[in-house]
Design a protein around this motif. Sequence first.
Motif, PDB file in Angstrom:
ATOM      1  N   GLY A  59       0.930  -1.170  -0.088  1.00  0.00           N
ATOM      2  CA  GLY A  59      -0.005  -0.095   0.146  1.00  0.00           C
ATOM      3  C   GLY A  59       0.855   1.309   0.093  1.00  0.00           C
ATOM      4  O   GLY A  59       1.904   1.129  -0.070  1.00  0.00           O
ATOM      5  N   HIS A  60       0.295   2.335   0.276  1.00  0.00           N
ATOM      6  CA  HIS A  60       1.095   3.770   0.260  1.00  0.00           C
ATOM      7  C   HIS A  60       2.079   3.400   1.621  1.00  0.00           C
ATOM      8  O   HIS A  60       1.729   2.896   2.648  1.00  0.00           O
ATOM      9  CB  HIS A  60      -0.087   4.865   0.491  1.00  0.00           C
ATOM     10  CG  HIS A  60      -0.890   4.895  -0.442  1.00  0.00           C
ATOM     11  ND1 HIS A  60      -0.437   5.668  -1.819  1.00  0.00           N
ATOM     12  CD2 HIS A  60      -2.067   4.742  -0.576  1.00  0.00           C
ATOM     13  CE1 HIS A  60      -1.633   5.927  -2.423  1.00  0.00           C
ATOM     14  NE2 HIS A  60      -2.723   5.462  -1.621  1.00  0.00           N
ATOM     15  N   PRO A  61       3.280   3.842   1.421  1.00  0.00           N
ATOM     16  CA  PRO A  61       4.077   3.923   2.661  1.00  0.00           C
ATOM     17  C   PRO A  61       3.535   5.009   3.470  1.00  0.00           C
ATOM     18  O   PRO A  61       3.182   5.785   3.334  1.00  0.00           O
ATOM     19  CB  PRO A  61       5.565   4.178   1.984  1.00  0.00           C
ATOM     20  CG  PRO A  61       5.146   5.243   0.494  1.00  0.00           C
ATOM     21  CD  PRO A  61       3.936   4.413   0.069  1.00  0.00           C
ATOM     22  N   ARG A  62       4.211   4.450   4.819  1.00  0.00           N
ATOM     23  CA  ARG A  62       3.912   5.534   5.851  1.00  0.00           C
ATOM     24  C   ARG A  62       5.103   6.303   6.278  1.00  0.00           C
ATOM     25  O   ARG A  62       6.325   5.764   6.153  1.00  0.00           O
ATOM     26  CB  ARG A  62       3.485   4.533   7.079  1.00  0.00           C
ATOM     27  CG  ARG A  62       1.911   4.211   7.338  1.00  0.00           C
ATOM     28  CD  ARG A  62       1.133   3.640   6.372  1.00  0.00           C
ATOM     29  NE  ARG A  62      -0.180   3.048   6.469  1.00  0.00           N
ATOM     30  CZ  ARG A  62      -1.082   2.722   5.744  1.00  0.00           C
ATOM     31  NH1 ARG A  62      -0.833   2.451   4.434  1.00  0.00           N
ATOM     32  NH2 ARG A  62      -2.080   2.298   6.146  1.00  0.00           N
ATOM     33  N   PHE A  63       4.900   7.258   6.877  1.00  0.00           N
ATOM     34  CA  PHE A  63       5.994   8.106   7.093  1.00  0.00           C
ATOM     35  C   PHE A  63       6.104   8.751   8.453  1.00  0.00           C
ATOM     36  O   PHE A  63       7.129   8.696   9.193  1.00  0.00           O
ATOM     37  CB  PHE A  63       6.205   9.250   6.258  1.00  0.00           C
ATOM     38  CG  PHE A  63       6.281   8.851   4.542  1.00  0.00           C
ATOM     39  CD1 PHE A  63       7.524   8.673   4.033  1.00  0.00           C
ATOM     40  CD2 PHE A  63       4.994   8.854   4.032  1.00  0.00           C
ATOM     41  CE1 PHE A  63       7.388   8.414   2.623  1.00  0.00           C
ATOM     42  CE2 PHE A  63       4.982   8.574   2.489  1.00  0.00           C
ATOM     43  CZ  PHE A  63       6.134   8.477   1.946  1.00  0.00           C
ATOM     44  N   LEU A  64       5.203   8.914   8.927  1.00  0.00           N
ATOM     45  CA  LEU A  64       4.845   9.603  10.352  1.00  0.00           C
ATOM     46  C   LEU A  64       4.893   8.695  11.449  1.00  0.00           C
ATOM     47  O   LEU A  64       4.458   7.460  11.379  1.00  0.00           O
ATOM     48  CB  LEU A  64       3.740  10.653  10.474  1.00  0.00           C
ATOM     49  CG  LEU A  64       3.753  11.719   9.504  1.00  0.00           C
ATOM     50  CD1 LEU A  64       2.193  12.397   9.367  1.00  0.00           C
ATOM     51  CD2 LEU A  64       4.450  12.916   9.973  1.00  0.00           C
ATOM     52  N   PRO A  65       5.441   9.072  12.630  1.00  0.00           N
ATOM     53  CA  PRO A  65       5.185   8.343  13.918  1.00  0.00           C
ATOM     54  C   PRO A  65       3.723   8.119  14.201  1.00  0.00           C
ATOM     55  O   PRO A  65       2.920   9.013  13.728  1.00  0.00           O
ATOM     56  CB  PRO A  65       5.838   9.156  15.006  1.00  0.00           C
ATOM     57  CG  PRO A  65       6.759  10.035  14.268  1.00  0.00           C
ATOM     58  CD  PRO A  65       6.224  10.315  12.980  1.00  0.00           C
ATOM     59  N   GLU A  66       3.373   7.124  14.911  1.00  0.00           N
ATOM     60  CA  GLU A  66       1.882   6.912  15.196  1.00  0.00           C
ATOM     61  C   GLU A  66       1.373   8.116  16.026  1.00  0.00           C
ATOM     62  O   GLU A  66       0.068   8.551  15.762  1.00  0.00           O
ATOM     63  CB  GLU A  66       1.697   5.660  16.005  1.00  0.00           C
ATOM     64  CG  GLU A  66       2.035   4.447  15.217  1.00  0.00           C
ATOM     65  CD  GLU A  66       1.792   3.268  16.202  1.00  0.00           C
ATOM     66  OE1 GLU A  66       1.139   3.125  17.195  1.00  0.00           O
ATOM     67  OE2 GLU A  66       2.320   2.184  15.425  1.00  0.00           O
ATOM     68  N   ASP A  67       2.037   8.944  16.931  1.00  0.00           N
ATOM     69  CA  ASP A  67       1.625   9.819  17.669  1.00  0.00           C
ATOM     70  C   ASP A  67       1.545  11.310  16.988  1.00  0.00           C
ATOM     71  O   ASP A  67       1.461  12.419  17.739  1.00  0.00           O
ATOM     72  CB  ASP A  67       2.207   9.923  19.010  1.00  0.00           C
ATOM     73  CG  ASP A  67       3.668  10.143  18.935  1.00  0.00           C
ATOM     74  OD1 ASP A  67       4.137  10.323  17.902  1.00  0.00           O
ATOM     75  OD2 ASP A  67       4.310  10.299  19.966  1.00  0.00           O
ATOM     76  N   ALA A  68       1.796  11.416  15.734  1.00  0.00           N
ATOM     77  CA  ALA A  68       1.944  12.471  14.885  1.00  0.00           C
ATOM     78  C   ALA A  68       0.730  12.491  14.005  1.00  0.00           C
ATOM     79  O   ALA A  68       0.116  11.848  13.569  1.00  0.00           O
ATOM     80  CB  ALA A  68       3.308  12.477  14.043  1.00  0.00           C
ATOM     81  N   PRO A  69       0.331  14.034  13.770  1.00  0.00           N
ATOM     82  CA  PRO A  69       1.086  15.275  14.406  1.00  0.00           C
ATOM     83  C   PRO A  69       0.473  15.343  15.771  1.00  0.00           C
ATOM     84  O   PRO A  69      -0.478  14.871  16.258  1.00  0.00           O
ATOM     85  CB  PRO A  69       0.586  16.361  13.545  1.00  0.00           C
ATOM     86  CG  PRO A  69      -0.558  15.966  12.905  1.00  0.00           C
ATOM     87  CD  PRO A  69      -0.588  14.375  12.747  1.00  0.00           C
TER      88      PRO A  69
END
Length: 291
Positions: free
Chosen positions: A163-173
Amino acid sequence: MSQTHTHAPHHDASHGHHHEQDTSGQAEILDLDAEVLAEHTASITAWLPLKTSPRQIVDLGCGTGAGTFALLDRFPDAHVTAVDASTEHLQRLRTKACARGAEERVRTVQADLDEAAWPDLGSPDLIWASASMHHMAHPERALRTVHDTLAPGGLFAVVELAGHPRFLPEDAPEDRPGLEERVHAAADRRQAEHMPHRGADWGPMLTAAGFIVEDERTIAVNIEGDRSKAIGRYALGVLQRIHSVIADRLSPEDLTALARLLDTNGPHSILRRDDLTVRTERTVWAARRRT
């Protein structure tokens, strides 16, 4: 079919049958995709269960050349026929080939792979399709055409992203934790309506088309953002393209938070973050035509 790999981004709009819309932004994402995932792509080309080094290769849905150039690097005696529906993508690929001094080893072919009749692609030893098969309107027909195009004993490599790649931490923003997962969930729902073969198990379909599936491999991608300045631009491009197609499916609060991330001049721009990673999975099926 419409390319990128999006995969929306690279992984959601296919190079195989692109109808010349917004190709410049798409091409930039494809170039970033190639740069960021270069090491993983090289590992896949090295893993392929080939009996001999291929001399004639076809790259189906080649985009701007991520697979084409990885294959040229891996097989220095090979020639690649790069197939895509986008004239802009093919022009970019030719420009890169000339810059590398590889123009004599690359032939470009413009074609819509959803058409019943494909152009003459020769009798290749290896056909490569990365992030393009799930865009096919008639994948079973396309697989049979690939099978009949391959030389006897030739190999077909299907590479698909989870799928689309993920980039952000789970607790962001900070003001909207979990925003990225909600954005991806909305994108996944939309794509399920338009691309039913995204995330499919290609093994049974390959077997039904007459191939022998020799191997399958899933590769976890987890790249730290501090390794490449391109990751911030890659994240920006992917999320911009997702935003363009699912804005009506997000809550006002999530839309506002996403807009802050995508504002390249703002203090909350994703380009200013130092905690980005690239997280996804790629699955590869290696299927052989019987001799």
